[in-house]
Design a protein around this motif. Structure first.
Motif, PDB file in Angstrom:
ATOM      1  N   ARG A  91       0.716  -1.130   0.001  1.00  0.00           N
ATOM      2  CA  ARG A  91      -0.103   0.044   0.059  1.00  0.00           C
ATOM      3  C   ARG A  91       0.962   1.293   0.092  1.00  0.00           C
ATOM      4  NH1 ARG A  91      -4.018   2.744  -1.875  1.00  0.00           N
ATOM      5  NH2 ARG A  91      -4.722   4.128  -0.326  1.00  0.00           N
ATOM      6  N   GLU A 127       2.086   1.727  -3.352  1.00  0.00           N
ATOM      7  CA  GLU A 127       1.074   2.137  -4.251  1.00  0.00           C
ATOM      8  C   GLU A 127       0.964   3.704  -4.028  1.00  0.00           C
ATOM      9  OE1 GLU A 127      -2.320   0.148  -3.463  1.00  0.00           O
ATOM     10  OE2 GLU A 127      -1.548  -1.962  -4.494  1.00  0.00           O
ATOM     11  N   LEU A 128       0.990   4.239  -2.763  1.00  0.00           N
ATOM     12  CA  LEU A 128       0.826   5.617  -2.184  1.00  0.00           C
ATOM     13  C   LEU A 128       1.963   6.517  -2.986  1.00  0.00           C
ATOM     14  CD1 LEU A 128      -0.619   5.357   1.200  1.00  0.00           C
ATOM     15  CD2 LEU A 128      -2.132   6.000  -0.868  1.00  0.00           C
ATOM     16  N   GLN A 129       3.069   5.871  -2.979  1.00  0.00           N
ATOM     17  CA  GLN A 129       4.059   6.499  -3.442  1.00  0.00           C
ATOM     18  C   GLN A 129       4.361   6.679  -4.797  1.00  0.00           C
ATOM     19  OE1 GLN A 129       7.455   4.323  -1.674  1.00  0.00           O
ATOM     20  NE2 GLN A 129       7.528   5.431   0.434  1.00  0.00           N
ATOM     21  N   ALA A 185       1.577   6.705  -6.715  1.00  0.00           N
ATOM     22  CA  ALA A 185       0.399   7.644  -6.975  1.00  0.00           C
ATOM     23  C   ALA A 185       1.148   9.170  -6.868  1.00  0.00           C
ATOM     24  CB  ALA A 185      -0.688   7.501  -6.149  1.00  0.00           C
ATOM     25  N   VAL A 216       5.281  11.159   1.285  1.00  0.00           N
ATOM     26  CA  VAL A 216       3.897  10.176   1.557  1.00  0.00           C
ATOM     27  C   VAL A 216       4.401  10.003   2.970  1.00  0.00           C
ATOM     28  CG1 VAL A 216       2.831   8.498   0.887  1.00  0.00           C
ATOM     29  CG2 VAL A 216       3.690   9.874  -0.896  1.00  0.00           C
ATOM     30  N   LEU A 259      -0.237   6.465   6.615  1.00  0.00           N
ATOM     31  CA  LEU A 259      -1.367   6.048   5.637  1.00  0.00           C
ATOM     32  C   LEU A 259      -1.415   4.885   5.328  1.00  0.00           C
ATOM     33  CD1 LEU A 259      -0.896   9.174   2.948  1.00  0.00           C
ATOM     34  CD2 LEU A 259      -2.461   9.031   4.767  1.00  0.00           C
ATOM     35  N   ALA A 260      -0.346   3.781   5.491  1.00  0.00           N
ATOM     36  CA  ALA A 260      -0.332   2.501   4.939  1.00  0.00           C
ATOM     37  C   ALA A 260       0.001   1.694   6.280  1.00  0.00           C
ATOM     38  CB  ALA A 260       0.908   2.133   4.077  1.00  0.00           C
TER      39      ALA A 260
END
Length: 769
Positions: free
Chosen positions: A83, A86-88, A90, A279, A283-284
Motif C-alpha cells: 500500500r 502504491e501511495l508513493q 500515485a 508520503v 497512511l499505510a
C-alpha cells in the motif's frame, strides 16, 4: 524369518571379530576421538547459530490452510509495504513533469514569413507552399508589400514572433512533442505540468496540462479540436500585425508549429522522488491489537496475511525481553545438543572408522550443516517447506546411503530430519512425510549400478511422500486444493533430489572417496587403457585375471558380497606383472624359465614386486582406492612357497632362512571381497597345474588352499565366518568343475590331442551308433 535371523547372527559375529568395530566405551576412550570431539563441538556450535534463524521463521506458510483462528500474541503496528508503494507511486504520477523552454522555437517560421513577399513576387501560385493557402487578394497584398513597404513588413513579422514568444512565456502557447503530449493526456492523476524558462536562472511556472498542444507531425493536421483552439488564440494576433493575409499566416503558423518545451528528465525524476518521500508512512500503517484474529479458521493464508504474521513474529520476539529470548536460545541449544549426541553415538557405533579419518568426519558435518541451513533460509522467505524443508534431509539420506550403507544413512538422515523439524517449528505431520521419504530412499539404495537407478529411487521416494502428504493433509481436514499442492511439493522434493544426486554423483565419490557400481562398471570395460595394456603386454596374466574374475564373482554372489567389486578387482589385481611379464609362468610361451639363472632371493623380489608395481600403476591411471586395496592385499602376507623351498634346498639344515623373509609385505585382506579374490587367485593358479582335474581332486585342492590361508591368519582382518568360507569353497569347486568339465574326444583330432580311444563317453557312442 530364518534368513533374517541368519543374517542378523552373521552381523553380530562380524561385529565381534572385526578390529575396526568396537564398543562405544572403547571408541570414546580412543585417543583419536579427540579430533572427533573437536568436529562435534564445532558442528554443535554452528548448528545452534543456524537454528537462531528460527526467530525469523513464521510457522504458517502462504496458501496454507488455517485449521484454527490465527491470532496475534502481541499488540503491534503493521505497515503495508504494498500500500505504501502504491501511495508513493500515485504521488509520483501526480507530480507535474518539468519542461524547459526551447530557446527559439519560431525561428523557422520567422524566416519563412520574412521571405514570403519576395517568394510571392518571384514564384507562381503553384510554386508557393501549399500550407499557406493564399488566395488572389492575399497574393496581391503581399506583392504590394514587397514593392512598397518591405521594411515595414519586417517589423510586422518581428512583432508577430515576439507576441508568440510572449504567449509561450505566459504559458498560453505550450507546444510539446507528440509523445510527451500524449503522456500528459493519458496521466489520470496528473493535471498540471511545470515550465522552466530558457535561461539557467529562469523561474518555474505551473499550468494546466489541458492548455498544451502537440507539435505538428509529418502529414496533415488531424487534431481538429486543438487546431481550432490554436486558431482562436493566434488569429487575433495575426490580424493585429497583418492586414489582408492574416488568416493565411495564422493557419500556416499552426501547421508549422514546433515544440516550445523539452522534457527535463532529471528534474522530473527529482520532483517525483521528493513527492514520494513526502508520503506519510502512517497512511499505510495498521494498528493490530493483542488477540486480534489475523487469519480466520478455514481461510487461506494469503501473501498479505503472511506479511502480517511475519510482522507479528518480529514484534513478538522483540517484546519477549532478553531473559526469555536467552532462555529460548538455551532451550534450542539443548535440543541441538541432544540430537548432536545421538548423531555422534550413531557414528561411533556403526561407522567407527570415521574416528580414523577426520576428513570424512568434516565432510559429514559440512553436509549436515549445509542441509540444515538450506531449509532455514527457505523458511525465512516464502518458499514451500514441503519442498525446500524436506528435500535437504532426503539428499542427506541418498548421499550417505551411497557413501556408506543403508542402516547408517537411515539413522543419520532421520536424526537430521528431526533437527530440521525442530528448527522450523513444524509438527509431526511434517516429520512423518520427511521420514517416509528417508525410509524409502534408504531401503532402495542398496546398490547403484546404473544412473537410471537414482532417478527410479527418486521417483519412488516422491510417490511414497505424495501418499504421506495426502494422508497428513486429509487427517488435518485441509481443502482439496491445499492437499493437491502439498502432494505436488512433496513429490517434487523426492524426484528433484534424485536428479540432483545423479548430477553430483562424481563429486560424492571424490568427497567421500568411495566407488559406486557405476564407476566399477566403467572400469570393467575391456577398452580401458590399463586392461588393453595388460592384454597386449601380458596376455597370459590377462587370461588368468579373466578366470579369477569368473571364480571370484560366483563366490561373492554365493555369500551376498559385492560380486561386481570382486570381478573388477580381479581384472586389475595382477597389473603389476606387466613390468616384468616374462618372469611369470603364465606369460612364458616359449617354455623358457627366466628364474633358472637367478637366486631365490632375487626371484622373490621380482615376484613380490608386482604388488608394488600394480599399486603404482593403479595410482597412475587413477583407479579408485578400493581397487588399489585389492591389488595391494590380494596376496596378504602369504608365503612365496616355491622360492622359499628353493632357498631351503640351497641351505643346510642348520641355516634355514626364516619364512618371514619370503612372505608378501601385505597387508592382509580387510574386506570379504579382497579375501575372495585372494582365494580365487590361488585356486585358479593351482588348478592349472593339475594333470587330471577330477572332481575329488579339485574339491581337495580348494579346501586345502582355503584352510592353509585361514590357519595362516590371512582372514583375521576380514569379516569372514566359517559358514561363509564353506559356501565360498563349494562355489569355487562348482565353478572349476564347469571350467574343467569332460569333453568328447573326436577321432579326427585324436592324433593331435593324444586322447585314448576308449575315452569317448558312452552316451556319445550310443548316439553315434
Amino acid at each position: 524369518m530364518f534368513q533374517f535371523r541368519k543374517l542378523r547372527a552373521r552381523r553380530v559375529e562380524i561385529r565381534k571379530n572385526r578390529p575396526d568395530i568396537t564398543s562405544f566405551r572403547e571408541a570414546v576412550t580412543d585417543p583419536r576421538a579427540l579430533g572427533l570431539v573437536a568436529v562435534v563441538s564445532v558442528f554443535w556450535l554452528l548448528a545452534v547459530l543456524i537454528t537462531l534463524l528460527r526467530e525469523q521463521v513464521v510457522r504458517h506458510r502462504p496458501d496454507q490452510y488455517a485449521q484454527q483462528d490465527i491470532t496475534s500474541r502481541v499488540e503491534f503496528y503493521y505497515t503495508n509495504t504494498e500500500r505504501l508503494v502504491e501511495l508513493q507511486q500515485a504521488a509520483r504520477e501526480a507530480t507535474p513533469r518539468v519542461y524547459r523552454a526551447v530557446a527559439n522555437p519560431f525561428a523557422e517560421l520567422q524566416k519563412t514569413l520574412l521571405a514570403l513577399p519576395e517568394d510571392v513576387a518571384r514564384l507562381t501560385p503553384e510554386q508557393l507552399p501549399k500550407t499557406l493557402k493564399l488566395d488572389g487578394s492575399s497574393i496581391t497584398a503581399l506583392k504590394k508589400i514587397h514593392m512598397e513597404t518591405p521594411e515595414e513588413y519586417k517589423k510586422w513579422v518581428a512583432a508577430y514572433i515576439a507576441k508568440l514568444l510572449e504567449l509561450r512565456d505566459r504559458g498560453n502557447l505550450i507546444v510539446l512533442d507528440q509523445d510527451d503530449w500524449q503522456e500528459e493526456r493519458n496521466a489520470q492523476q496528473r493535471d498540471r505540468l511545470k515550465l522552466q524558462g530558457p535561461g539557467p536562472a529562469a523561474e518555474f511556472v505551473t499550468i494546466d496540462k489541458s492548455r498544451t498542444y502537440p507539435a505538428r507531425q509529418q502529414g496533415s493536421w488531424s487534431m481538429d479540436i486543438q487546431r481550432g483552439e490554436l486558431l482562436t488564440l493566434i488569429q487575433p494576433i495575426a490580424e493585429q500585425h497583418f492586414s489582408q493575409p492574416a488568416a493565411n499566416i495564422a493557419g500556416y503558423t499552426i501547421d508549422t508549429l514546433r515544440k516550445t518545451h523539452d522534457l527535463e528528465k532529471d528534474l522530473t525524476l527529482a520532483e517525483q522522488d521528493a513527492a514520494a518521500k513526502r508520503v506519510s508512512v502512517a497512511l499505510a500503517r495498521r494498528h493490530i491489537l493483542e488477540k486480534a484474529v489475523l487469519v480466520p479458521r478455514g481461510q487461506r493464508v494469503t501473501e498479505e496475511s503472511w506479511r502480517i504474521l511475519n510482522e507479528e513474529q518480529r514484534a513478538f520476539v522483540e517484546n519477549l525481553g532478553w531473559q526469555k529470548r536467552l532462555a529460548a536460545h538455551f532451550g534450542m541449544a539443548g535440543i541441538v545438543f541432544l540430537v548432536t549426541c545421538a548423531l555422534t553415538g550413531y557414528v561411533v557405533l556403526f561407522q567407527p572408522r570415521i574416528l580414523r579419518n577426520r576428513f570424512r568426519a568434516l565432510a559429514i558435518a559440512a553436509l549436515l550443516l549445509a542441509m540444515l541451513l538450506l531449509p532455514q533460509l527457505a523458511a525465512v522467505g516464502t518458499g514451500p517447506l514441503l519442498l525446500f524443508g524436506i528435500a535437504p534431509s532426503i539428499l542427506v539420506a541418498m548421499i550417505l546411503a551411497i557413501a556408506y550403507d543403508q542402516r547408517f544413512a537411515l539413522g543419520i538422515a532421520s536424526l537430521h530430519g528431526l533437527l530440521v523439524t525442530a528448527a522450523l517449528d513444524q509438527g509431526i505431520g511434517f516429520f512423518l512425510i520427511m521420514w517416509v521419504g528417508i525410509l524409502t530412499c534408504c531401503f532402495l539404495l542398496e546398490e547403484v549400478r546404473t544412473r537410471s537407478k537414482l532417478v527410479e529411487v527418486g521417483g519412488l521416494t516422491a510417490l511414497t511422500m505424495i501418499l504421506a502428504a495426502a494422508a497428513v493433509s486429509a487427517a488435518g481436514m485441509e481443502p482439496a486444493n491445499v492437499l493437491w499442492r502439498n502432494c505436488l511439493y512433496a513429490g517434487a522434493a523426492g524426484l528433484g533430489v534424485g536428479f540432483i544426486v545423479l548430477g553430483i554423483l562424481p563429486f560424492i565419490e571424490k568427497a567421500f572417496k568411495i566407488t559406486t557400481s557405476i564407476s566399477l562398471l566403467e572400469l570393467a570395460d575391456a577398452s580401458h587403457p590399463l586392461l588393453r595394456r595388460l592384454a597386449v603386454e601380458a596376455p597370459g596374466t590377462y587370461n588368468h585375471s579373466l578366470q579369477v574374475a569368473t571364480l571370484a564373482e560366483a563366490a561373492a554372489e554365493a555369500i551376498g558380497a559385492n560380486s561386481l567389486l570382486c570381478r573388477v578387482g580381479s581384472y586389475y589385481h595382477d597389473i603389476g606383472k606387466m613390468n616384468k611379464a616374462d618372469y611369470f609362468v603364465e606369460n612364458q610361451v616359449d617354455g623358457r624359465n627366466r628364474h633358472l639363472n637367478l637366486t631365490p632371493s632375487v626371484s622373490l623380489l621380482i615376484i613380490i614386486g608386482h604388488v608394488k608395481d600394480g599399486v603404482e600403476l593403479a595410482r597412475e591411471y587413477n583407479l579408485p582406492p578400493v581397487i588399489q586395496n585389492i591389488i595391494q592385499q590380494h596376496h596378504g602376507t602369504t608365503l612365496v612357497e616355491y622360492f622359499y623351498h628353493q632357498a631351503c634346498k640351497n641351505c643346510g639344515d642348520d641355516d634355514q632362512p626364516p619364512d618371514v623373509q619370503y612372505r608378501y609385505p601385505g597387508p592382509k585382506p580387510r574386506l570379504r571381497e579382497t579375501a575372495i579374490v585372494m582365494i580365487a587367485d590361488a585356486v585358479e593358479s593351482a588348478s592349472r597345474a593339475m594333470v587330471d582335474p577330477t572332481a575329488n581332486r579339485i574339491e581337495t585342492l580348494v579346501h586345502d588352499l582355503v584352510m592353509k590361508r585361514m590357519l595362516d591368519g590371512q582372514f583375521d582382518d576380514a569379516d569372514f565366518t566359517f559358514s561363509e568360507l564353506q559356501i565360498v569353497e563349494k562355489s569355487l569347486v562348482k565353478a572349476l568343475l564347469a571350467i574343467y568339465h569332460g569333453r568328447m574326444h573326436y577321432p579326427s583330432t585324436a592324433a593331435t590331442t593324444h586322447a585314448p580311444p576308449h575315452a569317448q563317453p558312452a552316451t556319445a557312442a550310443t548316439k553315434a551308433g
